[in-house]
Design an enzyme around this catalytic site. Structure first.
Site, short mmCIF file in Angstrom:
data_model
loop_
_atom_site.label_atom_id
_atom_site.label_comp_id
_atom_site.label_asym_id
_atom_site.label_seq_id
_atom_site.Cartn_x
_atom_site.Cartn_y
_atom_site.Cartn_z
N THR A 120 6.29 -5.36 -3.56
CA THR A 120 5.27 -5.88 -4.57
C THR A 120 6.70 -7.22 -5.21
O THR A 120 8.19 -6.79 -5.02
CB THR A 120 5.20 -5.49 -5.79
OG1 THR A 120 4.39 -4.43 -5.04
CG2 THR A 120 4.43 -6.42 -7.24
N ARG B 114 -8.66 -0.29 -0.89
CA ARG B 114 -7.87 0.27 -1.49
C ARG B 114 -7.35 -0.56 -2.33
O ARG B 114 -6.64 -1.47 -2.13
CB ARG B 114 -6.60 0.96 -0.96
CG ARG B 114 -5.30 1.92 -1.35
CD ARG B 114 -4.32 1.08 -1.33
NE ARG B 114 -3.25 1.62 -2.41
CZ ARG B 114 -2.04 1.25 -2.95
NH1 ARG B 114 -1.82 -0.38 -3.20
NH2 ARG B 114 -1.48 2.12 -3.62
N GLY C 157 -4.23 -1.33 -5.80
CA GLY C 157 -2.75 -0.02 -6.26
C GLY C 157 -2.97 -0.24 -7.11
O GLY C 157 -3.88 -0.90 -8.57
N1 ASP Z 1 3.04 -1.03 -5.94
C1 ASP Z 1 2.30 -1.72 -4.35
C2 ASP Z 1 1.01 -0.65 -4.57
O1 ASP Z 1 1.22 0.15 -4.44
C3 ASP Z 1 3.19 -1.96 -3.30
C4 ASP Z 1 4.39 -1.70 -3.40
O2 ASP Z 1 4.95 -1.99 -4.49
O3 ASP Z 1 5.29 -0.90 -2.77
O4 ASP Z 1 -0.03 -1.33 -3.43
#
Ligand code: ASP
Length: 334
Positions: A184, A212, A214
């Site tokens: 992210t 989905r 996050g």
């Molecule tokens: N936090 C992000 C998600 O769960 C993924 C990540 O930061 O690696 O979609």
């Protein structure tokens, strides 16, 4: 003119130069955060954000983003964007042009279809039957509203999903795979007026279930900003971050007098509460003075920081919190 600050995650270094220039010119933190994130989203070599982000189980890219204005506590977010390359700008429009905070895309609809729900206002008897058939593995009933193409998509998703839920080993592999391929971009900034903004954008966990979302589009989980105390943003397995309301809690800790280091370490320590569930998470915390720290539960991670005094982004190590060891943080909140 007050000092300005902008910080960002691992692949934001070049983009931060642009954000820093904007802040030094007197632009708002919101403008600087949006522009910096857009550049990261447009970088096709970054497979965790924007164009080129890793796709979901069906091979479609679904993008999530959010932005929060620390001055007004207004926020905007999107989840599951499939056809637009700059979700951060769409999230900003949600914040500024609508009475809403979060808008979600078609992924949620697809998941609902596959789960047997009708596209109707009320659940009908036949809807309940389809759902029952699905749970019993009887397959998908082709509905009147399906085109040939949407039916094929549904069938592909259904087959992957059915294989997954029936095969514990496959599900375990899938969970490990998705939870170890992701990333992210987080950008936190303070402008000349002392206003704080925090922005987050991601393509989420790779090969996630369609629909989905996050932590990134969830205000209080992956993103929170409040001029009075500071801001926080997260990277990592979003499910853990959502369950702990991590960014909101970190800013709350600042309001109670914690340093940025304490707030960041405590946030990572709180993952212990979810045992046996675990996964990689990092949090970046900034207070209203522009002090910044990040903590994470894996080694050799860092972020970039640029300030009025040092406008070229400088690499700063994240504090490593070893969750395999006993509790180290004194201020651990439980
Ligand atoms: N936090 C992000 C998600 O769960 C993924 C990540 O930061 O690696 O979609």
């Amino acid at each position: 003119m007050k000092s300005v600050v902008i910080a960002g995650t691992i692949r934001a270094d070049e983009a931060l130069l642009v954000g820093m220039k904007m802040l030094l010119e007197g632009k708002t933190a919101i403008d600087a955060v949006e522009e910096t994130i857009k550049l990261v989203e447009d970088n096709e070599d970054d497979w965790t954000v924007g164009t080129g982000g890793l796709p979901n189980l069906l091979g479609e890219v679904e993008l999530d983003a959010s932005i929060m204005d620390g001055k007004t506590l207004r926020a905007g977010a999107v989840a599951g964007i499939k056809r637009y390359k700059n979700p951060i700008s769409i999230a900003r429009k949600v914040m500024e042009e609508t009475p809403h905070v979060l808008l979600v895309g078609e992924g949620a609809d697809q998941f609902a279809d596959v789960m047997g729900f009708e596209r109707a206002e009320l659940v009908t008897e036949s809807g309940r039957d389809i759902h029952k058939d699905f749970l019993e593995g009887k397959g998908i009933v082709k509905k009147g509203y399906d085109t040939e193409e949407s039916f094929k998509t549904k069938e592909r998703y259904y087959k992957s999903f059915q294989r997954m839920v029936k095969d514990a080993k496959l599900m375990k592999w899938y969970k490990q795979y998705t939870e170890s391929n992701h990333g992210t971009v987080n950008i936190l900034a303070i402008d000349v007026n002392g206003d704080i903004c925090c922005g987050v954008s991601t393509s989420g966990l790779s090969f996630k279930f369609p629909g989905r979302a996050g932590d990134s589009p969830i205000i209080g989980a992956g993103n929170f900003a409040d001029n009075r105390y500071g801001a926080a943003a997260c990277v990592g397995v979003g499910e853990l971050v959502i369950r702990l309301s991590m960014a909101r809690i970190a800013v709350y800790e600042l309001s109670k007098g914690a340093t940025v280091e304490e707030a960041a370490v405590n946030a990572i320590e709180s993952i212990r509460d979810l045992a046996p569930d675990k996964g990689s998470v990092s949090i970046m915390v900034m207070d209203k003075e522009g002090n910044i720290a990040a903590a994470c539960n894996w080694k050799n991670y860092y972020f970039w920081l640029a300030t009025t005094e040092n406008p070229t982004p400088k690499k700063i190590e994240c504090i490593f919190v070893d969750l395999e060891q006993e509790i180290l943080a004194e201020g651990y909140h439980r």
